[in-house]
Motif scaffolding. Structure first.
Motif, PDB file in Angstrom:
ATOM      1  N   LYS A  93       0.824  -1.211   0.000  1.00 16.65           N
ATOM      2  CA  LYS A  93       0.000   0.000   0.000  1.00 16.65           C
ATOM      3  C   LYS A  93       0.863   1.269   0.000  1.00 16.65           C
ATOM      4  O   LYS A  93       0.504   2.273  -0.606  1.00 16.65           O
ATOM      5  N   TYR A  94       1.996   1.203   0.674  1.00 16.54           N
ATOM      6  CA  TYR A  94       2.824   2.392   0.846  1.00 16.54           C
ATOM      7  C   TYR A  94       4.166   2.349   0.114  1.00 16.54           C
ATOM      8  O   TYR A  94       4.650   3.379  -0.340  1.00 16.54           O
ATOM      9  N   TRP A  95       4.793   1.191   0.044  1.00 17.28           N
ATOM     10  CA  TRP A  95       6.212   1.167  -0.274  1.00 17.28           C
ATOM     11  C   TRP A  95       6.594   0.572  -1.617  1.00 17.28           C
ATOM     12  O   TRP A  95       7.691   0.843  -2.100  1.00 17.28           O
ATOM     13  N   CYS A  96       5.749  -0.247  -2.227  1.00 15.35           N
ATOM     14  CA  CYS A  96       6.116  -0.877  -3.499  1.00 15.35           C
ATOM     15  C   CYS A  96       4.896  -0.971  -4.408  1.00 15.35           C
ATOM     16  O   CYS A  96       3.763  -0.799  -3.964  1.00 15.35           O
ATOM     17  N   ASP A  97       5.142  -1.257  -5.678  1.00 14.20           N
ATOM     18  CA  ASP A  97       4.088  -1.305  -6.691  1.00 14.20           C
ATOM     19  C   ASP A  97       3.696  -2.750  -6.976  1.00 14.20           C
ATOM     20  O   ASP A  97       4.482  -3.509  -7.509  1.00 14.20           O
TER      21      ASP A  97
ATOM     22  N   ASN B 228      -3.935   3.207  -6.343  1.00 15.66           N
ATOM     23  CA  ASN B 228      -3.836   3.913  -5.053  1.00 15.66           C
ATOM     24  C   ASN B 228      -2.665   3.489  -4.185  1.00 15.66           C
ATOM     25  O   ASN B 228      -2.659   3.744  -2.986  1.00 15.66           O
ATOM     26  N   ALA B 229      -1.675   2.826  -4.753  1.00 21.19           N
ATOM     27  CA  ALA B 229      -0.469   2.491  -3.991  1.00 21.19           C
ATOM     28  C   ALA B 229       0.493   3.676  -4.071  1.00 21.19           C
ATOM     29  O   ALA B 229       0.603   4.329  -5.099  1.00 21.19           O
ATOM     30  N   THR B 230       1.184   3.957  -2.990  1.00 18.86           N
ATOM     31  CA  THR B 230       2.104   5.092  -2.936  1.00 18.86           C
ATOM     32  C   THR B 230       3.441   4.787  -3.606  1.00 18.86           C
ATOM     33  O   THR B 230       4.010   5.632  -4.267  1.00 18.86           O
ATOM     34  N   ASN B 231       3.983   3.589  -3.411  1.00 21.58           N
ATOM     35  CA  ASN B 231       5.269   3.148  -3.972  1.00 21.58           C
ATOM     36  C   ASN B 231       6.407   4.098  -3.612  1.00 21.58           C
ATOM     37  O   ASN B 231       7.167   4.537  -4.461  1.00 21.58           O
TER      38      ASN B 231
END
Length: 150
Positions: free
Chosen positions: A79-83, A88-91
């Motif tokens: 959800k936050y760090w990778c694709d 809606n993922a932050t990556n």
């Protein structure tokens, strides 16, 4: 000729499957990658964290109740760090989640360094808060060579 193709296929499968480190191998690699003391986090904290997140397994993968997935030896969240290809993922680490599952943990380490720089620091990992924080962690770095750098 068939035998060479079979050997190549076996080697490619082994590379794609990931690796499970021993505690000492993993601790030494983290030390070599300058993780000991990075942003104030001790080597023992990193080793404790990864034992309880993945048991030192680079191909660990777990799905969370919120639909996100944790990947790799640090269990880095999609959800936050990778694709992972979902919207809606932050990556924030700028990496494909699948790359965190191979037998090369250097991209995982770089992403962990990015994560620990956020305000939550190492407390971003629930396993660290529940299993490592405030505990005697000397066993996690025991036996690691602290000699001169190579």
């Amino acid at each position: 000729m068939k035998m060479q193709g079979l050997v190549l296929m076996v080697l490619l499968c082994a590379v794609a499957q990931g690796r499970v480190y021993t505690r000492c191998e993993w601790a030494q690699l983290l030390k070599d990658q300058k993780m000991d003391g990075f942003k104030g986090v001790s080597l023992a904290d990193w080793v404790c964290l990864t034992q309880h997140e993945s048991n030192y397994n680079t191909s660990a993968k777990n799905t969370n109740k919120n639909g996100s997935t944790d990947y790799g030896i640090f269990q880095i969240n999609s959800k936050y760090w990778c694709d992972d290809g979902k919207p809606n993922a932050t990556n924030a680490c700028g990496i494909k989640c699948a790359d965190l599952l191979d037998n090369n943990p250097l991209d995982d380490i770089n992403c962990a360094k990015r994560i620990v720089q956020d305000p939550n620091g190492i407390a971003a990992w629930v396993a660290w808060k529940c299993r490592c924080k405030g505990k005697d962690l000397t066993k996690y770095s025991k036996g690691v060579d602290y000699g001169l750098e190579q």
